[in-house]
Scaffold this active site. Structure first.
Site, PDB file in Angstrom:
ATOM      1  N   GLU A 215      -9.249 -29.773  -6.908  1.00  0.00           N
ATOM      2  CA  GLU A 215      -8.967 -31.012  -6.460  1.00  0.00           C
ATOM      3  C   GLU A 215      -8.160 -30.766  -5.284  1.00  0.00           C
ATOM      4  O   GLU A 215      -7.136 -30.085  -5.040  1.00  0.00           O
ATOM      5  CB  GLU A 215      -7.948 -31.600  -7.502  1.00  0.00           C
ATOM      6  CG  GLU A 215      -7.539 -32.954  -6.970  1.00  0.00           C
ATOM      7  CD  GLU A 215      -8.501 -34.194  -6.566  1.00  0.00           C
ATOM      8  OE1 GLU A 215      -9.447 -34.464  -7.271  1.00  0.00           O
ATOM      9  OE2 GLU A 215      -8.517 -34.510  -5.306  1.00  0.00           O
ATOM     10  N   ASP A 323     -20.835 -51.598  -7.976  1.00  0.00           N
ATOM     11  CA  ASP A 323     -20.521 -50.469  -7.203  1.00  0.00           C
ATOM     12  C   ASP A 323     -20.572 -50.726  -5.794  1.00  0.00           C
ATOM     13  O   ASP A 323     -19.910 -49.822  -4.737  1.00  0.00           O
ATOM     14  CB  ASP A 323     -21.080 -49.250  -7.545  1.00  0.00           C
ATOM     15  CG  ASP A 323     -20.730 -48.635  -8.723  1.00  0.00           C
ATOM     16  OD1 ASP A 323     -19.827 -49.310  -9.552  1.00  0.00           O
ATOM     17  OD2 ASP A 323     -21.129 -47.467  -9.382  1.00  0.00           O
ATOM     18  N   HIS A 457       0.483 -50.882 -39.606  1.00  0.00           N
ATOM     19  CA  HIS A 457       0.905 -49.627 -39.705  1.00  0.00           C
ATOM     20  C   HIS A 457       0.015 -49.076 -40.566  1.00  0.00           C
ATOM     21  O   HIS A 457      -0.338 -49.650 -41.506  1.00  0.00           O
ATOM     22  CB  HIS A 457       2.389 -49.528 -40.382  1.00  0.00           C
ATOM     23  CG  HIS A 457       3.009 -48.400 -40.590  1.00  0.00           C
ATOM     24  ND1 HIS A 457       3.334 -47.328 -39.666  1.00  0.00           N
ATOM     25  CD2 HIS A 457       3.134 -47.857 -41.776  1.00  0.00           C
ATOM     26  CE1 HIS A 457       3.902 -46.218 -40.113  1.00  0.00           C
ATOM     27  NE2 HIS A 457       3.727 -46.344 -41.626  1.00  0.00           N
TER      28      HIS A 457
HETATM   29  C1  LIG Z   1     -20.949 -39.550 -14.820  1.00  0.00           C
HETATM   30  C2  LIG Z   1     -20.549 -41.031 -14.732  1.00  0.00           C
HETATM   31  C3  LIG Z   1     -19.625 -41.664 -15.696  1.00  0.00           C
HETATM   32  C4  LIG Z   1     -19.262 -42.713 -15.757  1.00  0.00           C
HETATM   33  N1  LIG Z   1     -18.720 -43.440 -16.727  1.00  0.00           N
HETATM   34  C5  LIG Z   1     -18.098 -44.644 -16.706  1.00  0.00           C
HETATM   35  C6  LIG Z   1     -17.388 -45.166 -17.911  1.00  0.00           C
HETATM   36  O1  LIG Z   1     -17.079 -44.555 -18.929  1.00  0.00           O
HETATM   37  N2  LIG Z   1     -16.942 -46.533 -17.784  1.00  0.00           N
HETATM   38  C7  LIG Z   1     -17.232 -47.298 -16.434  1.00  0.00           C
HETATM   39  O2  LIG Z   1     -16.756 -48.217 -16.631  1.00  0.00           O
HETATM   40  N3  LIG Z   1     -17.934 -46.713 -15.716  1.00  0.00           N
HETATM   41  C8  LIG Z   1     -18.266 -45.328 -15.697  1.00  0.00           C
HETATM   42  N4  LIG Z   1     -19.135 -44.831 -14.611  1.00  0.00           N
HETATM   43  C9  LIG Z   1     -19.441 -45.865 -13.383  1.00  0.00           C
HETATM   44  C10 LIG Z   1     -20.362 -46.785 -13.678  1.00  0.00           C
HETATM   45  O3  LIG Z   1     -21.527 -46.089 -13.986  1.00  0.00           O
HETATM   46  C11 LIG Z   1     -20.806 -47.781 -12.480  1.00  0.00           C
HETATM   47  O4  LIG Z   1     -19.665 -48.226 -12.252  1.00  0.00           O
HETATM   48  C12 LIG Z   1     -21.839 -48.752 -12.863  1.00  0.00           C
HETATM   49  O5  LIG Z   1     -22.921 -48.270 -13.315  1.00  0.00           O
HETATM   50  C13 LIG Z   1     -21.982 -49.672 -11.653  1.00  0.00           C
HETATM   51  O6  LIG Z   1     -22.992 -50.668 -12.128  1.00  0.00           O
HETATM   52  P1  LIG Z   1     -23.845 -51.523 -10.915  1.00  0.00           P
HETATM   53  O7  LIG Z   1     -24.429 -52.449 -11.503  1.00  0.00           O
HETATM   54  O8  LIG Z   1     -22.970 -51.900  -9.791  1.00  0.00           O
HETATM   55  O9  LIG Z   1     -24.874 -50.189 -10.461  1.00  0.00           O
HETATM   56  P2  LIG Z   1     -25.737 -49.152 -11.217  1.00  0.00           P
HETATM   57  O10 LIG Z   1     -25.472 -48.891 -12.635  1.00  0.00           O
HETATM   58  O11 LIG Z   1     -25.665 -47.897 -10.238  1.00  0.00           O
HETATM   59  O12 LIG Z   1     -27.336 -50.088 -11.168  1.00  0.00           O
HETATM   60  C14 LIG Z   1     -27.810 -50.217  -9.759  1.00  0.00           C
HETATM   61  C15 LIG Z   1     -29.340 -50.505 -10.303  1.00  0.00           C
HETATM   62  O13 LIG Z   1     -30.090 -51.072  -9.102  1.00  0.00           O
HETATM   63  C16 LIG Z   1     -31.304 -50.546  -8.865  1.00  0.00           C
HETATM   64  N5  LIG Z   1     -31.442 -50.497  -7.415  1.00  0.00           N
HETATM   65  C17 LIG Z   1     -31.131 -49.949  -6.501  1.00  0.00           C
HETATM   66  N6  LIG Z   1     -31.493 -50.343  -5.105  1.00  0.00           N
HETATM   67  C18 LIG Z   1     -32.325 -51.196  -5.621  1.00  0.00           C
HETATM   68  C19 LIG Z   1     -33.215 -51.893  -4.816  1.00  0.00           C
HETATM   69  N7  LIG Z   1     -33.235 -52.067  -3.607  1.00  0.00           N
HETATM   70  N8  LIG Z   1     -34.146 -52.911  -5.614  1.00  0.00           N
HETATM   71  C20 LIG Z   1     -34.441 -52.642  -6.890  1.00  0.00           C
HETATM   72  N9  LIG Z   1     -33.332 -51.997  -7.645  1.00  0.00           N
HETATM   73  C21 LIG Z   1     -32.524 -51.476  -7.081  1.00  0.00           C
HETATM   74  C22 LIG Z   1     -31.043 -48.965  -9.398  1.00  0.00           C
HETATM   75  O14 LIG Z   1     -32.112 -48.297  -9.617  1.00  0.00           O
HETATM   76  C23 LIG Z   1     -30.072 -49.222 -10.636  1.00  0.00           C
HETATM   77  O15 LIG Z   1     -30.684 -49.396 -11.645  1.00  0.00           O
HETATM   78  C24 LIG Z   1     -19.541 -43.574 -14.656  1.00  0.00           C
HETATM   79  C25 LIG Z   1     -20.466 -43.233 -13.568  1.00  0.00           C
HETATM   80  C26 LIG Z   1     -20.806 -42.013 -13.593  1.00  0.00           C
HETATM   81  C27 LIG Z   1     -21.684 -41.230 -12.287  1.00  0.00           C
END
Ligand SMILES: Cc1cc2nc3c(=O)[nH]c(=O)nc-3n(C[C@H](O)[C@H](O)[C@H](O)COP(=O)(O)OP(=O)(O)OC[C@H]3O[C@@H](n4cnc5c(N)ncnc54)[C@H](O)[C@@H]3O)c2cc1C
Length: 478
Positions: A215, A323, A457
Site C-alpha cells: 500500500e 460508478d 441473546h
Molecule cells: C473485485 C470487486 C469486488 C467488489 N465487491 C463489491 C461488494 O462486495 N459490494 C459492493 O457494494 N461493491 C463491490 N464492488 C463494486 C461494484 O461492483 C460496483 O460499484 C458496481 O458494479 C457499480 O455498478 P454500476 O451499475 O455503476 O456499473 P457496472 O456494474 O460496472 O455496470 C455497468 C454496465 O454497463 C455496461 N456498459 C458500459 N458502457 C456501455 C455502453 N456504452 N452501452 C451499453 N452498455 C454499457 C457494462 O457492460 C456493464 O454491464 C466490487 C468491485 C470489484 C471490482
C-alpha cells in the site's frame, strides 16, 4: 400502408449493471415504459460477473476451507486428508453467476422491460423533449439502431485502473483475470489495499497462498477509521500476510516463473518481491469516454460525471448513477439506490437523495469490516466535540461460539446530545451487523436510545448494544 409508429420510451438506461438494471426495474414498477441497453450479452455488470458476487462466492469457500483445516478444534477428527478442488471452487462460483444472470433476464421479462444488446451512446441534447441513444451492435461495423426516450440514465460503470505502462495478462492481473485463474497461485503480490486488494489478500491467504499486500498510503484500508486499519494489519500479520504500507512502487518485471515486484519501503529500503502473479488493485476508472458526452452540456470532474443531489446532470433529462458519478463511493448498493432514487423522481414519486455519510462501506475480509458515517478523525476535523465507545468482540459470547474474537465495535457520538455520528466494526459478520448502524444513523438515533434497544441473546448484534453503552463507559460485557 399504415406507417409504423416509433416507440418513445419514458426512460432509456445505458448500462445493465446493478445501477442500470435496478433503475429499469423500479421505473417499470412505477408504470414507466423502459428500455435497457447493455453492450455485453449478459446483465449484471461488474458486480455480478467480476466483482461483488464472485468474490463473495470465493470468500465463502475460503471460510469453509479454514473451518475444515481447523476441524479438530471443533471436535471433528479425520479430515486431515481434505484437499482443495480449485476447479470445483471456480465452478461453484460460475454457477452462482449464471443463476443470477438468468434471474435478471427473468426480471426483465416480468417487468416488460425492453432489453437491447448493443453499445449505447447519446446522440446529443433532446429534441422536442425526446432524447436519442445510438445503439451499435457487434463490432464497429455492426448495425446502428436508435432508441428514443423522454429521460436517460447513464449507468456505464467502471473498469480497473492499470499502472501506467503495464497491461493486464496472465501474470499481471486485475479483478477480471484473478477471478478466473485456472490454478491456485502459490504466491501473490497485491498492489493496493482498498476493499478489492484486501479482500483478495484474505481469500487467497485462506486458500494457502503466500500474500504480500503493498500500500502506498501510510495504512491499509485507508478509507477506514485508523483503529480499523491497525486492527486489520495486526490480524493479517497474525494470519501470515506480509503487510507493507507507505511503499513506493518502482517496477514490475515478468520472469519465466512469475513476476518480480520492486519497491522501496516506508523506511526507504529497496526491496524485491518475487511471486507467481501480481494483482493490481489501485482503483477503478469511470467509463465515461465515447458515450456521446461531448455532444451535451454534461460536466466531468476528473472523468466522473457531475450531478446534482438527484443525480441529474447539467443536460436536462439526463441522469447518471453508479460508478461513473463524481463524489460518491463506487459500490453496488450506491449504484442501485441511486437508480431507485432517479426512477422515483422521473415517475414523480417520493424519493430521498443518497448522501455520502449515510453510505455503509463493507470490506469482506477476514475479519470483516463494516462502517458508516464519520471516523473519529473526520468527526474531530469537522469540529464535533465527540465521545467514543469501543467494545471488543472478545466480550461477546456469540463471537466465542464462532471462535472469532478479533476486532471490535467503535462508536463515534456527539458529546452533548449523544447523536451517533459514525459506527466502525471490524470482526465476525461486520458486513451484516452494520445494517443496524445504518438504520440508527438514518433515524438520527442517540446513544441513549440505542442503549435501550433490545438485542437478542446470544447474538453478535449484542456487541453493538455494548458498543453504544461503551460511549457512556457502561458496556456490560467488558
Ligand atoms: C473485485 C470487486 C469486488 C467488489 N465487491 C463489491 C461488494 O462486495 N459490494 C459492493 O457494494 N461493491 C463491490 N464492488 C463494486 C461494484 O461492483 C460496483 O460499484 C458496481 O458494479 C457499480 O455498478 P454500476 O451499475 O455503476 O456499473 P457496472 O456494474 O460496472 O455496470 C455497468 C454496465 O454497463 C455496461 N456498459 C458500459 N458502457 C456501455 C455502453 N456504452 N452501452 C451499453 N452498455 C454499457 C457494462 O457492460 C456493464 O454491464 C466490487 C468491485 C470489484 C471490482
Amino acid at each position: 400502408m399504415a406507417e409504423a409508429t416509433e416507440t418513445i420510451y419514458d426512460l432509456a438506461v445505458i448500462g445493465g449493471g446493478p445501477g442500470g438494471y435496478t433503475a429499469a426495474i423500479r421505473a417499470a414498477q412505477y408504470g414507466l415504459k423502459v428500455a435497457l441497453i447493455e453492450k455485453t450479452d449478459r446483465l449484471g455488470g461488474t458486480c455480478l460477473h467480476v466483482g461483488c458476487i464472485p468474490t463473495k462466492a470465493l470468500l465463502f469457500n475460503a471460510e469453509v476451507w479454514e473451518h475444515v483445516l481447523h476441524g479438530a478444534k471443533l471436535g471433528i477428527d479425520g479430515i486431515g486428508e481434505a484437499t482443495l478442488n480449485w476447479a470445483n471452487v471456480q465452478r461453484r462460483k460460475n454457477e452462482i453467476i449464471i443463476k443470477h444472470t438468468k434471474g435478471l433476464d427473468f426480471l426483465m421479462r416480468k417487468h416488460k422491460i425492453t432489453t437491447v444488446t448493443g453499445y449505447g451512446r447519446l446522440s446529443g441534447p433532446a429534441k422536442d423533449g425526446v432524447h436519442t441513444v445510438e445503439v451499435q451492435t457487434g463490432d464497429t461495423n455492426g448495425t446502428m439502431s436508435f432508441i428514443r426516450a423522454k429521460k436517460i440514465i447513464l449507468a456505464t460503470g467502471s473498469v480497473a485502473r492499470m499502472l501506467p505502462g503495464y497491461q493486464a495478462d496472465d501474470k499481471i492481473l486485475t479483478n477480471i483475470e484473478v477471478l478466473s485463474l485456472e490454478t491456485m497461485p502459490k504466491s501473490l503480490v497485491i498492489i493496493g489495499s482498498g476493499a478489492v486488494g484486501s479482500e483478495f489478500a484474505s481469500i487467497f491467504r485462506s486458500f494457502g497462498a503466500e500474500i504480500t499486500l503493498l500500500e502506498a498510503l501510510p495504512r491499509i484500508v485507508p478509507a477506514e477509521d485508523e483503529e480499523i486499519s491497525r486492527e486489520l494489519a495486526r490480524v493479517y500479520k497474525k494470519r501470515g500476510i506480509t503487510v507493507l504500507s507507505g511503499i513506493k512502487l518502482e517496477k514490475i518485471e515478468k520472469t519465466d516463473a512469475g513476476v518480480k515486484v520492486s519497491f522501496s519501503t516506508a523506511e526507504g529500503k529497496a526491496e524485491i518481491k518475487e511471486a507467481d502473479k501480481v494483482l493490481v488493485a489501485v482503483g477503478r476508472a469511470p467509463r465515461t469516454e465515447n458515450i456521446g458526452l461531448e455532444k451535451t452540456r454534461i460536466n466531468l470532474d476528473r472523468g466522473f460525471i457531475s450531478t446534482d443531489e438527484w443525480m441529474e446532470t447539467a443536460e436536462p433529462g439526463v441522469f447518471a448513477i453508479g460508478d461513473i458519478v463524481a463524489g460518491l463511493p463506487q459500490l453496488a448498493h450506491v449504484a442501485s439506490m441511486c437508480g431507485m432514487v432517479v426512477a422515483a423522481r422521473i415517475a414523480g414519486k417520493y424519493a430521498r437523495a443518497v448522501t455520502r455519510n449515510r453510505v455503509p462501506g463493507c470490506t469482506y475480509t477476514q475479519p470483516q469490516i463494516g462502517s458508516i458515517g464519520l471516523t473519529e478523525a473526520a468527526a474531530k476535523e469537522k469540529g464535533h466535540i465527540i465521545k467514543v465507545g469501543k467494545f471488543p468482540f472478545a466480550g461477546n459470547s456469540k463471537a466465542t461460539i464462532l471462535g472469532s474474537h478479533d476486532g471490535f465495535v467503535k462508536v463515534v457520538a456527539d458529546a452533548k446530545y449523544g447523536e451517533i455520528l459514525g459506527v466502525h466494526i471490524i470482526g465476525p459478520q461486520a458486513t451484516e451487523l452494520i445494517a443496524e448502524a445504518v438504520t440508527a444513523l438514518d433515524l438520527e438515533a442517540t446513544v441513549e436510545s440505542m442503549m435501550f434497544t433490545l438485542h437478542a441473546h446470544p447474538t453478535l448484534a449484542e456487541s453493538l448494544l455494548d458498543g453504544f453503552a461503551a460511549v457512556e463507559g457502561m458496556a456490560i460485557n467488558a
